[in-house]
Every structure is written in C-alpha cells, then in structure tokens.
Scaffold this active site. Sequence first.
Site, PDB file in Angstrom:
ATOM      1  N   GLU A 111      -5.752  -4.746  10.788  1.00  0.00           N
ATOM      2  CA  GLU A 111      -4.737  -3.711  10.935  1.00  0.00           C
ATOM      3  C   GLU A 111      -5.018  -2.892  12.190  1.00  0.00           C
ATOM      4  O   GLU A 111      -5.752  -1.884  12.127  1.00  0.00           O
ATOM      5  CB  GLU A 111      -4.765  -2.765   9.731  1.00  0.00           C
ATOM      6  N   GLY A 135       2.690  -1.107   4.369  1.00  0.00           N
ATOM      7  CA  GLY A 135       2.723   0.308   4.005  1.00  0.00           C
ATOM      8  C   GLY A 135       4.158   0.774   3.800  1.00  0.00           C
ATOM      9  O   GLY A 135       4.777   0.488   2.778  1.00  0.00           O
ATOM     10  N   GLY A 136       4.695   1.446   4.812  1.00  0.00           N
ATOM     11  CA  GLY A 136       6.029   2.068   4.729  1.00  0.00           C
ATOM     12  C   GLY A 136       7.109   1.173   4.135  1.00  0.00           C
ATOM     13  O   GLY A 136       7.867   1.615   3.252  1.00  0.00           O
ATOM     14  N   ASN A 196       0.860  -1.188   0.000  1.00  0.00           N
ATOM     15  CA  ASN A 196       0.000   0.000   0.000  1.00  0.00           C
ATOM     16  C   ASN A 196       0.894   1.235   0.000  1.00  0.00           C
ATOM     17  O   ASN A 196       1.481   1.582   1.014  1.00  0.00           O
ATOM     18  CB  ASN A 196      -0.898  -0.035   1.265  1.00  0.00           C
ATOM     19  N   TRP A 197       0.987   1.861  -1.172  1.00  0.00           N
ATOM     20  CA  TRP A 197       1.897   3.015  -1.297  1.00  0.00           C
ATOM     21  C   TRP A 197       1.248   4.323  -0.828  1.00  0.00           C
ATOM     22  O   TRP A 197       1.849   5.382  -0.923  1.00  0.00           O
ATOM     23  CB  TRP A 197       2.380   3.143  -2.749  1.00  0.00           C
TER      24      TRP A 197
HETATM   25  P1  PGA Z   1       2.532   0.402   7.739  1.00  0.00           P
HETATM   26  O1  PGA Z   1       1.097   0.659   7.085  1.00  0.00           O
HETATM   27  O2  PGA Z   1       3.047  -0.895   7.173  1.00  0.00           O
HETATM   28  O3  PGA Z   1       3.356   1.580   7.314  1.00  0.00           O
HETATM   29  O4  PGA Z   1       2.334   0.320   9.215  1.00  0.00           O
HETATM   30  C1  PGA Z   1       0.197  -0.388   6.858  1.00  0.00           C
HETATM   31  C2  PGA Z   1      -1.100   0.130   6.318  1.00  0.00           C
HETATM   32  O5  PGA Z   1      -1.529   1.244   6.712  1.00  0.00           O
HETATM   33  O6  PGA Z   1      -1.756  -0.525   5.506  1.00  0.00           O
END
Ligand code: PGA
Length: 235
Positions: A161, A220-221, A8-9
């Site tokens: 999440e 995400g990150g 997820n960018w």
């Molecule tokens: P993160 O984000 O891996 O940066 O914690 C995950 C997400 O929000 O889907």
Amino acid sequence: MAKLFIANWKMQLSPRQAERLALLFKKKLAGSRDKLVVCPDFLSLPKLAPILKASNISLGAQDCAPLLRGAQTGEISALDLKALGVSYVIIGHSERRSLCQEDSQLIKAKLKASFSAGLKPVLCIGENEAQKKQGKTKEFLRRQIKEALSGLKQLPIIAYEPLWAIGSGRPASGKYLEEVIAFIYSELSKISSKKPLLLYGGSVDSNFQQPVGIDGFLVGGASLKIEEFKKICGV
Ligand code: PGA
C-alpha cells in the site's frame, strides 16, 4: 484462482452503520466466488460476528495487541479476536505506523501474537511520496520487509500500500505495480521458500484496472459503498 478482497472500514462507521452495511454485504455479495473479508472497528466486531457467521464473508480486525495476555491497558488480544470469530487481522497499516508510531519491532510482535492465536495477519508495507520521488522505494521496502519478517516461522499475507496512493484517488499504475510486486516477491523469497499472498491497496475503486499477478486487494474508501465494492469484486 480466487482472489482475496479485504474491506477496511477504518473508523468511518458507527457500530449501527457497520451492522447495516454488513447486512448489505451479506445479501449483495452472496454470489461471489472470491474470498471476502470485512474489517470494521473493534466495537463493531461483536455485532458483525453473528451476521457474517453463516456467510461467504470473513471477519477481520484492524489491529491487535503485541502480547496475548498482560498488563496492556487499552489493547485487544488476538486470542479474544479469534474467540469472537475473527479470522484476519491487518497489521502495520500506514495510518497506525504514523498515528501511533508503530515500529517494525512492535509490528513483528503483533505478527507473532496473531499467528499464535490462529489469525491470518495481513502486513501492510509501502513507501511514501518523498521516498518514491527520491527513487528510494525499493531500498525502503527491502528494509520494511526485512525488519518485520526476518526470523518469523510463517509469512503473513502482504499488502503493498504505497502511502501516496492511499485515499488520494491516485492508485499505482499497472507498470509501476508490476515492477514493485516483482521486487517484493524477490525480497520475500530471501526470507522464505513459500510464496505468501500479495495484495495491493491504495485508491482501489471500480475504475481501477486490476493488474494480473496480484492475489487480491485491500480496499478502504470504496468498500463503504456496496455498489462500488460489488463492482470491484466483479459480482
Ligand atoms: P483507500 O484505503 O482504498 O481509501 O485508498 C486503502 C487502505 O488504507 O487500506
């Protein structure tokens, strides 16, 4: 069994940067046996579609409109995402729930629209820090699951999440996840006899001990760095 890894960018990259990272993903992740999905921002989707078309990486969107067509200024139809080559769509991410006040009713309409368009929706659920501290995680997840999913003919992929884990560098521990995942499955079994895929997301990086019993991860990150994402996917 092959796992599902979704990158997820968010809104972190310009279309130009997204294009460059997608080319790297295509090159460096070609050897993966797992299912890989990249979710860039909307404007990058038309650029990434031809790049990822003949690859092992599918395209995903980060949201879609609750209607397939209509007077919905500023919205993007799931039909047009599908026509562009998008296969997956994230629905009800906690950032949208809080930034855009998305509620369960709207989320359910988005799930229905994505199913009708032939997309695979990924529904995000998760408790916040205060709910966790007050021991209200299960109660809250039960409500989120029931409100978004009851009455649907098909179940989406579920991404657990916890809000306190997203972007915090503190992923959920194996023990905590084991308990919550079992609870989520038991709640889902009240709605459907079919077991949907269940993912975990929240500070997943290459140091994260991937627990067994989970079908994949929403990242995400750490998905913005190709070498990091490669390690997460075990390539
Ligand atoms: P993160 O984000 O891996 O940066 O914690 C995950 C997400 O929000 O889907």
